[in-house]
Design an enzyme around this catalytic site. Structure first.
Site, PDB file in Angstrom:
ATOM      1  N   CYS A 169      -5.754  -2.781   2.654  1.00  0.00           N
ATOM      2  CA  CYS A 169      -5.320  -3.168   3.938  1.00  0.00           C
ATOM      3  C   CYS A 169      -6.178  -2.886   5.184  1.00  0.00           C
ATOM      4  O   CYS A 169      -6.703  -4.071   5.102  1.00  0.00           O
ATOM      5  CB  CYS A 169      -4.030  -2.176   4.469  1.00  0.00           C
TER       6      CYS A 169
ATOM      7  N   LYS B  64      -9.438   2.770  -2.028  1.00  0.00           N
ATOM      8  CA  LYS B  64      -9.696   2.052  -0.790  1.00  0.00           C
ATOM      9  C   LYS B  64     -10.805   2.729  -0.318  1.00  0.00           C
ATOM     10  O   LYS B  64     -11.814   3.754  -0.591  1.00  0.00           O
ATOM     11  CB  LYS B  64      -8.335   2.599   0.027  1.00  0.00           C
TER      12      LYS B  64
ATOM     13  N   GLU C  50       0.528  -1.253   0.322  1.00  0.00           N
ATOM     14  CA  GLU C  50       0.104   0.061  -0.181  1.00  0.00           C
ATOM     15  C   GLU C  50       0.761   1.354   0.134  1.00  0.00           C
ATOM     16  O   GLU C  50       2.005   1.507   0.836  1.00  0.00           O
ATOM     17  CB  GLU C  50      -0.649  -0.437   1.223  1.00  0.00           C
TER      18      GLU C  50
END
Length: 256
Positions: free
Chosen positions: A140, A106, A40
């Site tokens: 994540c 995300k 990430e």
């Protein structure tokens, strides 16, 4: 399908050093690799100062990554900080060997660090079709939300997480990656960074590969390393046919 997992010690908010590092690593990936997975925010580390490190969709480095994929005949995924329409995004790129790419922003922003205060969330899950595989790439904190990763109707064959997941909660990373593999009967790849950041977070890494039954193909890794793994879709399909757990799952709908 052969994957390369690159676990790297990112330099805090230093785009120049990080991009140079990855360009060098990508030029030495083993021949026959189908997909390279990076962490990430691999150009900056997980920063809440996007104005210092952002790229645009027209950035030269993205074009260089496209050229690299075409030259070496592999796909590439990982997330970077992107500015678009006066907003910042933690944006994952999935670049194909043709140089074409798709993106995923995300969805679950890490409120403990205030990520939602500086980045705009994504809404839609991305499923990539590549080399006969359906791949779901996530980022994540998405790992903590199983409904969003739910393998509805066997929609994907491989679930990917790119991350900056610190050591103080690494037990959760290890546990949840195995859970996602078992509950979705899917290969799961998790690629984390290593090193330390400006906020005194330590990152051992623990990048790993898990099969559709929850068994390690690559045990959690420590430190700076590149590891390769070969996934067997036929074996996964056979297991899914034998153990038809996904067909017994409850119906679920994710609303934006």
């Amino acid at each position: 399908m052969k994957l390369a997992l690159i676990q790297a010690p990112l330099v805090w908010e230093d785009v120049e050093q990080n991009t140079a590092y990855f360009k060098n690593k990508l030029n030495h990936i083993e021949a026959g690799t189908d997909l390279v997975v990076l962490p990430e925010m691999f150009t900056s580390g997980f920063t809440m100062n996007p104005e210092r490190v952002f790229m645009t969709m027209e950035d030269t480095f993205i074009q260089e990554l496209q050229t690299c994929c075409k030259t070496h005949h592999f796909a590439l995924t990982g997330s970077v900080v992107i500015k678009e329409d006066n907003q910042f995004f933690n944006r994952l790129f999935f670049i194909l060997p043709t140089g074409e790419f798709q993106t995923y922003d995300k969805r679950h922003l890490f409120s403990l660090a205030g990520e939602e205060k500086v980045y705009a969330p994504g809404m839609d899950r991305l499923i990539i079709e590549y080399n006969g595989w359906k791949i779901c790439p996530l980022v994540c904190y998405d790992l903590r939300f199983p409904a969003f990763a739910r393998n509805v109707g066997e929609a994907y064959d491989l679930l990917l997480y790119v991350a900056s997941w610190p050591d103080q909660r690494i037990y959760a990373w290890d546990t949840l990656l195995k859970a996602r593999a078992i509950e979705n009967m899917s290969y799961v790849i998790g690629v984390n960074r290593c090193g330390e950041d400006q906020n005194d977070n330590q990152y051992t890494g623990h990048s790993q590969a898990i099969d559709y039954m929850g068994q390690y193909l690559i045990d959690p890794l420590e430190g700076e390393v590149i590891r390769y793994v070969v996934l067997d879709k036929a074996a996964q399909d056979k297991a899914r046919n034998r153990f038809a757990f996904l067909k017994d799952a409850d119906a679920i709908e994710i609303k934006n």
